[in-house]
Write an enzyme that holds these catalytic residues in place. Structure first.
Site, PDB file in Angstrom:
ATOM      1  N   ASP A  13      26.726 -19.314  16.714  1.00  0.00           N
ATOM      2  CA  ASP A  13      25.576 -18.606  17.754  1.00  0.00           C
ATOM      3  C   ASP A  13      25.167 -19.511  18.693  1.00  0.00           C
ATOM      4  OD1 ASP A  13      25.473 -16.274  15.621  1.00  0.00           O
ATOM      5  OD2 ASP A  13      24.479 -17.948  14.344  1.00  0.00           O
ATOM      6  N   LYS A  16      28.817 -18.234  22.942  1.00  0.00           N
ATOM      7  CA  LYS A  16      29.937 -18.424  23.562  1.00  0.00           C
ATOM      8  C   LYS A  16      30.439 -17.470  24.848  1.00  0.00           C
ATOM      9  CE  LYS A  16      32.119 -19.842  19.243  1.00  0.00           C
ATOM     10  NZ  LYS A  16      31.480 -19.094  18.243  1.00  0.00           N
ATOM     11  N   HIS A  41      28.741 -10.886  18.183  1.00  0.00           N
ATOM     12  CA  HIS A  41      28.286 -11.429  19.688  1.00  0.00           C
ATOM     13  C   HIS A  41      27.716 -10.135  20.432  1.00  0.00           C
ATOM     14  CE1 HIS A  41      32.646 -11.620  19.218  1.00  0.00           C
ATOM     15  NE2 HIS A  41      32.718 -10.623  19.840  1.00  0.00           N
ATOM     16  N   THR A 132      27.380 -13.942   4.616  1.00  0.00           N
ATOM     17  CA  THR A 132      27.079 -12.514   5.473  1.00  0.00           C
ATOM     18  C   THR A 132      27.570 -11.282   4.372  1.00  0.00           C
ATOM     19  OG1 THR A 132      29.493 -12.594   6.401  1.00  0.00           O
ATOM     20  CG2 THR A 132      27.486 -13.651   7.880  1.00  0.00           C
TER      21      THR A 132
HETATM   22  P1  IMP Z   1      30.794 -16.019   5.245  1.00  0.00           P
HETATM   23  O1  IMP Z   1      31.513 -16.402   6.441  1.00  0.00           O
HETATM   24  O2  IMP Z   1      30.042 -14.569   5.514  1.00  0.00           O
HETATM   25  O3  IMP Z   1      31.634 -16.394   4.092  1.00  0.00           O
HETATM   26  O4  IMP Z   1      29.313 -17.213   5.406  1.00  0.00           O
HETATM   27  C1  IMP Z   1      29.649 -18.437   5.058  1.00  0.00           C
HETATM   28  C2  IMP Z   1      28.454 -19.070   5.972  1.00  0.00           C
HETATM   29  O5  IMP Z   1      28.901 -18.987   7.254  1.00  0.00           O
HETATM   30  C3  IMP Z   1      27.010 -18.733   5.753  1.00  0.00           C
HETATM   31  O6  IMP Z   1      26.297 -19.828   5.979  1.00  0.00           O
HETATM   32  C4  IMP Z   1      27.152 -17.682   6.984  1.00  0.00           C
HETATM   33  O7  IMP Z   1      25.819 -17.577   7.364  1.00  0.00           O
HETATM   34  C5  IMP Z   1      27.725 -18.503   8.125  1.00  0.00           C
HETATM   35  N1  IMP Z   1      28.144 -17.687   8.934  1.00  0.00           N
HETATM   36  C6  IMP Z   1      29.413 -16.834   9.004  1.00  0.00           C
HETATM   37  N2  IMP Z   1      29.599 -16.171  10.315  1.00  0.00           N
HETATM   38  C7  IMP Z   1      28.585 -16.881  11.320  1.00  0.00           C
HETATM   39  C8  IMP Z   1      28.190 -16.817  12.503  1.00  0.00           C
HETATM   40  O8  IMP Z   1      29.221 -15.988  13.255  1.00  0.00           O
HETATM   41  N3  IMP Z   1      27.398 -17.250  13.006  1.00  0.00           N
HETATM   42  C9  IMP Z   1      26.531 -18.300  12.423  1.00  0.00           C
HETATM   43  N4  IMP Z   1      26.828 -18.370  10.891  1.00  0.00           N
HETATM   44  C10 IMP Z   1      27.885 -17.604  10.567  1.00  0.00           C
END
Ligand code: IMP
Length: 442
Positions: A13, A16, A41, A132
């Site tokens: 975040d 980009k 995004h 997520t």
């Molecule tokens: P996952 O990618 O859903 O498995 O989540 C794993 C970790 O990555 C968690 O802490 C999410 O909050 C974080 N995360 C996944 N995608 C994003 C993103 O686009 N921005 C910020 N954090 C993310």
């Protein structure tokens, strides 16, 4: 043959889109090489009353630039329902999505992996990752354990059925016997996946070959990372990370473009820090200053709407991102959010149980115990959102940027000073020179 990699330097975040906007019309291809619809995004196209806001989770940002071919690379995990929902949403608003191409080797997020993501998190309780919940982790786990379903499998019903059966023979035991859940029917999964086949077929190709040929023609390819350095499965704050390689190395393995063809690596660094989900965050502010950053910076997740954790900028993290990604240019975003502070703290090192660490500690426990060592820089009060050159910035804002540059060890080439697309100061041109030379021999 410019191939540019764009990564986030912190926990995601960072904004980009600011960097993509600057490169804008010079891009021929924008490739998403990792992650899935866990990304988010928001892109604003047009100005004033004509401005349209698009929230994308899966599609590459290049989808909104008519001259650009958006590519979903092999390193991505795709939820097909989300893919077509986003395509339909854009088409309904008059955006032509017909140039989108999808790698035959990308993996598919199956309905059982979405279920397992949520159940796993519940099962972990206080040790949860804070995912997520989109099925990302279980899908990458299947990829590595060689039980994944790939886009190409959808074009052979027999193979698809065999693979889904193989995966479910184990997962249904887990669902039913460990989690006390209903077993998932093979027919249900196969039926859902096959329902997308005809729409998907014209988009699918060997994206690695497509990109190689584009680079040979001297066209410009942007490889855009989802998530960010500290969420990378190898280099992030493991296990509180995503399940893919969100760093520059992942751009090669997730697209099929070799390292020798990458020309530059742009890292985006927010002028302060944010994180969603669980895991260590040394400069986190749990007081009213954190609330100030969240409110002023509108720090709420695009994908889940969760309030982001906020803190001061951390140059141990920035230095680490420079090293791991081989950063050539940094884009600092949201500098305007820091306007109006007497002093702006910059974390320059960590104190771990009385020992100073200038570099990222190697042990997870040390990162959890890290206490930031701050340098206090003088703040500024002037509105900077109208500044378009570096020298128009107040002296203390300039000083802040120059100090960041020194501490993270890479040149700051652009600075975001407001939410509008053009609210950016360009210090160095990051646009690649277009090559009109004859293609390199195959
Ligand atoms: P996952 O990618 O859903 O498995 O989540 C794993 C970790 O990555 C968690 O802490 C999410 O909050 C974080 N995360 C996944 N995608 C994003 C993103 O686009 N921005 C910020 N954090 C993310």
């Amino acid at each position: 043959m410019p191939a540019i990699v764009l990564v986030g330097a912190q926990w995601g975040d960072e904004g980009k889109g600011k960097a993509t906007d600057l490169l804008g019309s010079s891009l021929d291809y924008v490739v998403k090489f990792n992650g899935g619809n866990n990304a988010g995004h928001t892109i604003v196209v047009g100005e004033g009353e004509l401005a349209q806001k698009y929230a994308l989770h899966l599609l590459p940002s290049g989808i909104l630039t008519p001259t650009c071919t958006p590519v979903i690379g092999n390193g991505v995990v795709i939820d097909l329902a989300v893919l077509f929902e986003e395509i339909d949403g854009l088409e309904a608003r008059g955006v032509d999505t017909s140039k989108l191409v999808v790698s035959a080797s990308a993996h598919v997020i199956t309905p059982y992996n979405r279920v397992l993501d949520k159940i796993n998190e519940r099962f972990l309780g206080s040790r949860r990752i804070g995912t997520t919940g989109r099925g990302i982790g279980p899908t990458y786990a299947d990829k590595m354990s060689r039980t994944g379903i790939r886009i190409q499998d959808l074009f052979d019903e027999n193979i698809l059925r065999q693979k889904v059966e193989a995966a479910l023979s184990f997962k249904n035991q887990v669902l039913a016997k460990i989690y006390n859940r209903r077993a998932v029917e093979v027919d249900e999964v196969v039926g859902e996946l096959l329902s997308y086949v005809e729409r998907l077929r014209p988009m699918v190709c060997d994206t690695s070959l497509l990109l190689k040929e584009a680079l040979d023609r001297g066209e410009t390819v942007l490889l855009e990372a989802g998530q960010a350095t500290l969420l990378d499965v190898d280099f992030g704050t493991y296990p509180f990370v995503t399940s893919s390689n969100a760093t520059a190395g992942g751009a090669c393995t997730g697209s099929g473009i070799p390292p020798t063809r990458i020309d530059s690596v742009i890292a985006v660094l927010k002028a302060y820090s944010t994180r969603v989900g669980e895991g260590p965050f040394p400069t986190e502010l749990l007081d009213e200053m954190g609330e100030f950053l969240r409110k002023t910076g509108a720090e709420y997740g695009t994908t889940t709407g969760r309030p982001r954790r906020c803190g001061w900028v951390d140059t141990v993290v920035g230095r680490y991102a420079t090293r791991i990604n081989g950063v050539t240019d940094v884009v600092v975003t949201k500098l305007d959010i820091l306007t109006g502070l007497d002093t702006v703290p910059v974390c320059v090192a960590y104190d771990v149980d009385g020992v100073r660490h200038d570099e990222m500690p190697i042990g997870q426990s040390d990162v959890h115990h890290a206490r930031p060592i701050y340098e206090e820089l003088p703040g500024w009060w002037e509105d900077i959102s109208g500044c378009r050159t570096f020298t128009q910035l107040p002296a203390n804002a300039q000083r802040y940027v120059l100090r960041l540059e020194e501490l993270i060890g890479a040149r700051v080439s652009a600075i975001g000073v407001g939410p509008q697309r053009d609210a950016i100061i360009e210090r160095h041109d990051m646009r690649p020179a277009r090559s009109s030379t004859t293609p390199a021999p195959a």
